[in-house]
Scaffold this active site. Structure first.
Site, PDB file in Angstrom:
ATOM      1  N   SER A  32       0.817  -1.208   0.000  1.00  0.00           N
ATOM      2  CA  SER A  32       0.000   0.000   0.000  1.00  0.00           C
ATOM      3  C   SER A  32       0.853   1.261   0.000  1.00  0.00           C
ATOM      4  O   SER A  32       1.626   1.454  -0.924  1.00  0.00           O
ATOM      5  CB  SER A  32      -0.956  -0.055   1.190  1.00  0.00           C
ATOM      6  OG  SER A  32      -2.063   0.734   0.915  1.00  0.00           O
ATOM      7  N   HIS A  71      -7.744  -5.763   1.112  1.00  0.00           N
ATOM      8  CA  HIS A  71      -6.505  -4.993   1.179  1.00  0.00           C
ATOM      9  C   HIS A  71      -5.611  -5.487   2.327  1.00  0.00           C
ATOM     10  O   HIS A  71      -5.926  -5.292   3.499  1.00  0.00           O
ATOM     11  CB  HIS A  71      -6.900  -3.534   1.425  1.00  0.00           C
ATOM     12  CG  HIS A  71      -5.767  -2.574   1.367  1.00  0.00           C
ATOM     13  ND1 HIS A  71      -5.049  -2.344   0.224  1.00  0.00           N
ATOM     14  CD2 HIS A  71      -5.222  -1.768   2.314  1.00  0.00           C
ATOM     15  CE1 HIS A  71      -4.124  -1.439   0.464  1.00  0.00           C
ATOM     16  NE2 HIS A  71      -4.202  -1.071   1.724  1.00  0.00           N
TER      17      HIS A  71
END
Ligand code: GTR
Length: 397
Positions: free
Chosen positions: A234, A376
């Site tokens: 990320s 995620h």
């Protein structure tokens, strides 16, 4: 009553204005976009050889990213010292050696110390390739006692595969915080950068930290410093790409779900936008980046050009099917649109037009991709794919 009416008109106007910047998750609403030219120089010359790419176009693009997106990563300092503050040759039931290294960097008589944690496998003769994680999830995810085994940093599995695993907490170089981000190398070592419109900010500072870790690996005989694999998830993935683009000592650059301002094309209107990211995390980027909020078409670069800067070294892009905020398809296209530079080096990548099925890995010279099922995160599944890719790239199996 009149005032109430005015209020409602204002509300409608305001929300439709906001709509312009709102997140889109509908593929049919992505619209047309035109990417900046990868292989045409600022003078209008077409790039057709690796030499032209390296001498002219690559430095141009690097500078554009520096000036408009991430800011610089300064390279100069006066002194660097490494101190192994802890060593355990019988870590992981004797399978690995643990080292904790304090890296102290001095510039203009001020110093900053960052801690590097690393395990190397014991049952090997040769120096090992090393995974290096730019870690924004905190030291707890890299528990050296191995009481807490976090899938984000699955040290046992990596050691088992014959690789080293290491990482540092980004807080040591630049805290991941809108206000405190200067409380590290920016205040102490590079204060002049703070005032510059293209000065270093969070993502660049973390890359600077990764570079200092490699400075150490170059001195440690248990590590093959020509086989460093930079990994970030990320925001860490964005940093890993920017770092991999800068530092040619990185052999494989891994971006896990780096999304907007990472591997995903900015001009593709899907998921997070430059407006969202520069509103929530202005301190990750140089101040110049904000002018492209809602104005992506004016960016002199797009993210496929960042990936292209890494070539001919290897790039691995990972995404997750439910992580729409990071735009899996946009990340795939970021990699795909970088292909012309791979091809310049004779690397026949031939990525299919569409993303592969979920959980299906694609490996090409020298690039790889997968779109894991789920949300995620960076998981042991993702790591298995990174290891498989590294095995192929380093020709280990
Ligand atoms: C989000 C941010 C993303 C990504 C993510 C993360 O809030 O919008 O760009 O960086 O954080 O780092 O987990």
């Amino acid at each position: 009553m009149k005032n109430l009416k005015k209020f409602f008109i204002f509300l409608i106007l305001f929300s439709s204005l906001k709509m312009g910047y709102a997140q889109n998750y509908d593929e049919s609403k992505v619209g047309e976009y035109l990417l900046p030219e990868l292989l045409i120089t600022e003078n209008g010359q077409t790039v057709s050889t690796p030499e032209q790419w390296e001498k002219i176009r690559r430095p141009e693009i690097l500078k554009l990213f520096e000036d408009h997106v991430y800011g610089q990563i300064p390279k100069d300092f006066d002194d660097i010292k490494f101190k192994v503050i802890k060593q355990d040759k019988k870590a992981m039931d004797g399978k690995a050696t643990l080292k904790e290294v304090a890296i102290t960097v001095t510039r203009n008589r001020k110093s900053v110390t960052m801690n590097l944690l690393m395990f190397t496998p014991n049952k090997v003769k040769k120096p090992v390739p090393m995974f290096l994680v730019i870690n924004h999830r905190g030291i707890k995810t890299m528990d050296v006692t191995r009481q807490n085994k976090d899938g984000f940093w699955p040290a046992e599995e990596v050691i088992e595969a014959g690789y080293g695993i290491s990482g540092f907490d980004v807080i040591d170089v630049s805290p991941d915080d809108k206000v405190k981000f200067t409380e590290g190398i920016l205040d102490q070592l590079y204060p002049e950068q703070i005032k510059m419109d293209n000065g270093m900010r969070g993502l660049g500072a973390w890359g600077w930290g990764a570079a200092r870790a490699i400075d150490y690996f170059e001195k440690d005989k248990s590590v093959d410093a020509t086989k460093i694999i930079s990994v970030g998830h990320s925001r860490g993935g964005k940093s890993s790409l920017w770092f991999g683009a800068q530092d040619k000592r990185v052999a494989i650059t891994v971006s896990n779900e780096s999304g907007n301002s990472g591997a995903a094309l900015s001009r593709r209107n899907f998921g997070e936008t430059v407006d969202r990211i520069t509103t929530n995390f202005p301190y990750w980027f140089c101040p110049n980046y904000r002018q492209y909020a809602g104005n992506e078409d004016k960016l002199p670069v797009d993210q496929h050009m960042l990936i292209a800067l890494i070539v001919p070294r290897a790039v691995y892009v990972a995404s997750a099917a439910e992580d729409l905020w990071a735009d899996p398809k946009g990340q795939y296209l970021g990699l795909k649109k970088a292909q012309p530079v791979f091809n310049l080096y004779g690397l026949e990548t031939n990525l299919p037009p569409e993303m592969p099925d979920v959980n299906e890995q694609i490996i090409r010279p020298h690039m790889g991709f997968h779109n894991r099922e789920g949300k995620h995160n960076m998981t042991p599944y993702d790591w298995q794919q990174f290891i498989r890719f590294a095995d192929v790239y380093f020709d280990r199996k």
